[in-house]
Design a protein around this motif. Structure first.
Motif, PDB file in Angstrom:
ATOM      1  N   HIS A  26      -3.480  -0.463  -2.335  1.00 52.94           N
ATOM      2  CA  HIS A  26      -2.840  -1.679  -1.820  1.00 52.94           C
ATOM      3  C   HIS A  26      -3.152  -1.837  -0.321  1.00 52.94           C
ATOM      4  N   PRO A  27      -3.353  -3.077   0.120  1.00 49.38           N
ATOM      5  CA  PRO A  27      -3.641  -3.309   1.543  1.00 49.38           C
ATOM      6  C   PRO A  27      -2.589  -2.748   2.495  1.00 49.38           C
ATOM      7  N   MET A  28      -1.398  -2.456   2.028  1.00 50.43           N
ATOM      8  CA  MET A  28      -0.412  -1.869   2.951  1.00 50.43           C
ATOM      9  C   MET A  28      -0.759  -0.417   3.298  1.00 50.43           C
ATOM     10  N   TRP A  32      -2.077  -5.529  -8.395  1.00 50.32           N
ATOM     11  CA  TRP A  32      -1.452  -6.583  -9.188  1.00 50.32           C
ATOM     12  C   TRP A  32      -1.475  -7.945  -8.493  1.00 50.32           C
ATOM     13  N   TRP A  33      -1.484  -7.953  -7.171  1.00 51.45           N
ATOM     14  CA  TRP A  33      -1.411  -9.189  -6.389  1.00 51.45           C
ATOM     15  C   TRP A  33      -2.768  -9.880  -6.285  1.00 51.45           C
ATOM     16  N   PRO A  64      -5.876 -12.038  -6.580  1.00 45.59           N
ATOM     17  CA  PRO A  64      -6.201 -13.239  -7.357  1.00 45.59           C
ATOM     18  C   PRO A  64      -7.457 -13.081  -8.211  1.00 45.59           C
ATOM     19  N   TRP A  80       6.391  -2.687  -9.400  1.00 47.45           N
ATOM     20  CA  TRP A  80       6.685  -3.053  -8.004  1.00 47.45           C
ATOM     21  C   TRP A  80       8.121  -3.580  -7.925  1.00 47.45           C
ATOM     22  N   LEU A  81       8.939  -2.913  -7.135  1.00 50.97           N
ATOM     23  CA  LEU A  81      10.351  -3.271  -7.026  1.00 50.97           C
ATOM     24  C   LEU A  81      10.578  -4.347  -5.961  1.00 50.97           C
ATOM     25  N   THR A  82      11.585  -5.185  -6.210  1.00 46.95           N
ATOM     26  CA  THR A  82      12.043  -6.167  -5.227  1.00 46.95           C
ATOM     27  C   THR A  82      13.518  -5.926  -4.951  1.00 46.95           C
ATOM     28  N   PRO A  83      13.908  -5.500  -3.755  1.00 44.09           N
ATOM     29  CA  PRO A  83      13.031  -5.172  -2.639  1.00 44.09           C
ATOM     30  C   PRO A  83      12.422  -3.774  -2.801  1.00 44.09           C
ATOM     31  N   THR A  84      11.299  -3.567  -2.146  1.00 38.42           N
ATOM     32  CA  THR A  84      10.705  -2.233  -2.020  1.00 38.42           C
ATOM     33  C   THR A  84      11.191  -1.644  -0.701  1.00 38.42           C
ATOM     34  N   LEU A 102       7.460   2.353   1.837  1.00 41.40           N
ATOM     35  CA  LEU A 102       6.071   1.998   1.539  1.00 41.40           C
ATOM     36  C   LEU A 102       5.397   2.993   0.604  1.00 41.40           C
ATOM     37  N   CYS A 141       8.172  -6.388 -11.009  1.00 44.54           N
ATOM     38  CA  CYS A 141       7.609  -7.717 -11.254  1.00 44.54           C
ATOM     39  C   CYS A 141       6.149  -7.714 -11.688  1.00 44.54           C
ATOM     40  N   LEU A 155       1.870 -15.130 -10.455  1.00 47.43           N
ATOM     41  CA  LEU A 155       1.421 -15.593  -9.146  1.00 47.43           C
ATOM     42  C   LEU A 155       0.647 -16.901  -9.289  1.00 47.43           C
ATOM     43  N   HIS A 158       0.879 -10.982   3.878  1.00 50.66           N
ATOM     44  CA  HIS A 158       0.349  -9.701   3.399  1.00 50.66           C
ATOM     45  C   HIS A 158       0.702  -9.515   1.908  1.00 50.66           C
ATOM     46  N   ASP A 195       5.650 -10.304  -4.031  1.00 49.98           N
ATOM     47  CA  ASP A 195       6.701 -10.364  -5.046  1.00 49.98           C
ATOM     48  C   ASP A 195       7.672 -11.517  -4.811  1.00 49.98           C
TER      49      ASP A 195
END
Lengths: 285, 285
Positions: free
Chosen positions: A153-155, A192-193, A195, A218-222, A225, A236, B122, B153, B158
């Motif tokens: 993931h980009p994070m 997952w994000w 496109p 992926w949890l909301t909120p996470t 990190l 989600c 998405l 980002h 989510d």
């Protein structure tokens, strides 16, 4: 999260492709994993290297097979970039060691978390990643072990991986001449994000590069990190849809449950294992 | 972080393009921002909508101008996706209100955080975003206010934005027929990892869509997904290089400092403002 839930009755076959990473149930020793996983219908095991410490490699592989588990992969190699050549050579040496370890236990695959250096340009890190992979590929081929680039993931682009999309993983495979020993690991949490996800998974199938599929949610909120991943169904991610894309790409290997979670790690590990098996069945039955 | 540092002497002109968001110094009232910003060489102000509560719009705009500050933009509109049509209409109505507010205070631009719904695909959210923007564009054009899609980002895919790359922002602009009133905001924090970054910034320049540039830094480690941004220079983002790309794309507007940071928010806000101005000078002088 009670630890006293009854063992969920197995639906034969539903878990045929269920693999669990040793890091997911890190409170259990390797011996406990080998005893507990098959009871829940888990048929595959991915070993994290720390679980090998102080053990004889051949004996580990034999015991995994005797437990009725398929050794899916060894986690993890990679972390190639560094600001000086000596550190990059140490990374190459460590990856050569991981290839010996995978060969020694009989794991056909090593997952690569490619690495990054905060403040070094991502382009430079990607070049160092390609160079590092090129340096170890001959040893991998000789050992009969394949390497899977796992886009993160980009994070995690600052210090864990400068490879953040499946497209970039493909570009490295292309740049190295599409060697047979090199492929890609698709981890739902990381991609997952994207496109381009469906198209890039399909391309991985067409090119014979789709070597591994990791799942979690992926949890909301996470809230962290690193260690706040969800059990499948808690978050989600379109896991059912993504799994269909992976299947359509011709991948018939294990679906590997890789969950880093301070919350779940605080639960009783056998209960967590039950929940993993149950959520897997809900997803795929 | 001492609050007793001397005021750093201004180097005339160095901060000519320095804008600070009211959220960055959220401990200060709007009146305090108007008094303190110019003393540090800050020449631009982006107002967050919460700072407008209970105020007369025209008076806010007049006082900003009287303080010698340029009103750069209003933050923020967006959050278009929702699972039911009534909620999507409320989002459109709120965006129409934000256009009235921007017009009322004399801000030429509204930044859009586009929104996302956990568990909704998405692709569907992106469609709802395009529909929502289309619904408010005529009012924006009539008010002389432009809208800037800010890709967020991927760690916010989510629940905050299904638009996570500049490429996707361009695709929405294209799909809506490249209206004059619609453009893109480049926020370094959100896009620094993107392998297409340089090309997509250049494209934003060529298409006249490059309407805003936000700066801060990415910390290693990042301890909170929302509120652990760094001051410029504290982290790993290639801000100097990225700023050159933005300049080369023809953007001559303000560089907007937008920092959400529990750590900096705990510091004395005037000291934080000094540090912002100093780090800005180190970066651009």
């Amino acid at each position: 999260m009670s630890s006293e839930l009854p063992t969920i009755l197995s639906q034969p076959g539903a878990e045929a492709r269920l693999c669990v990473h040793t890091i997911t149930t890190k409170q259990l020793s390797l011996e406990e994993c080998l005893a507990e996983f098959p009871k829940r219908g888990v048929s595959g095991l991915t070993i994290w290297r720390q679980a090998l410490e102080g053990r004889k490699l051949a004996a580990v592989g034999r015991r995994v097979r005797e437990a009725g588990l398929e050794l899916v992969s060894l986690c993890r190699g990679g972390f190639f970039p560094a600001s000086d050549a000596a550190a990059r050579q140490r990374a190459v040496d460590d990856n050569l060691l991981s290839i010996e370890q995978a060969h020694g236990i009989g794991a056909p695959l090593i997952v690569l978390v490619c690495g990054a250096v905060p403040g070094q340009s991502l382009a430079e890190s990607r070049k160092q990643i390609a160079d590092g992979i090129a340096a170890v590929l001959p040893a991998a081929a000789q050992a009969g072990v394949r390497l899977a680039i796992e886009p993160l993931h980009p994070m995690y682009a600052d210090d864990r991986s400068a490879v953040n999309t499946l497209r970039q993983a493909h570009e490295i495979c292309d740049a190295l001449g599409s060697p047979e020993s090199l492929g890609i690991a698709v981890d739902a949490y990381h991609v997952w994000w994207d496109p381009e996800l469906e198209a890039q998974i399909a391309l991985a199938g067409q090119t014979g590069r789709l070597l591994a599929f990791h799942i979690c949610d992926w949890l909301t909120p996470t809230c962290d990190l690193l260690n706040d991943r969800g059990l499948m169904g808690e978050g989600c991610i379109n896991l059912r849809e993504m799994s269909a894309w992976v299947d359509a790409a011709g991948f018939a290997g294990h679906r590997e449950v890789e969950i880093f979670s301070n919350r779940w790690w605080a639960a009783e590990p056998r209960h967590f294992l039950e929940e993993i098996a149950a959520s897997y069945r809900r997803l795929y039955s």
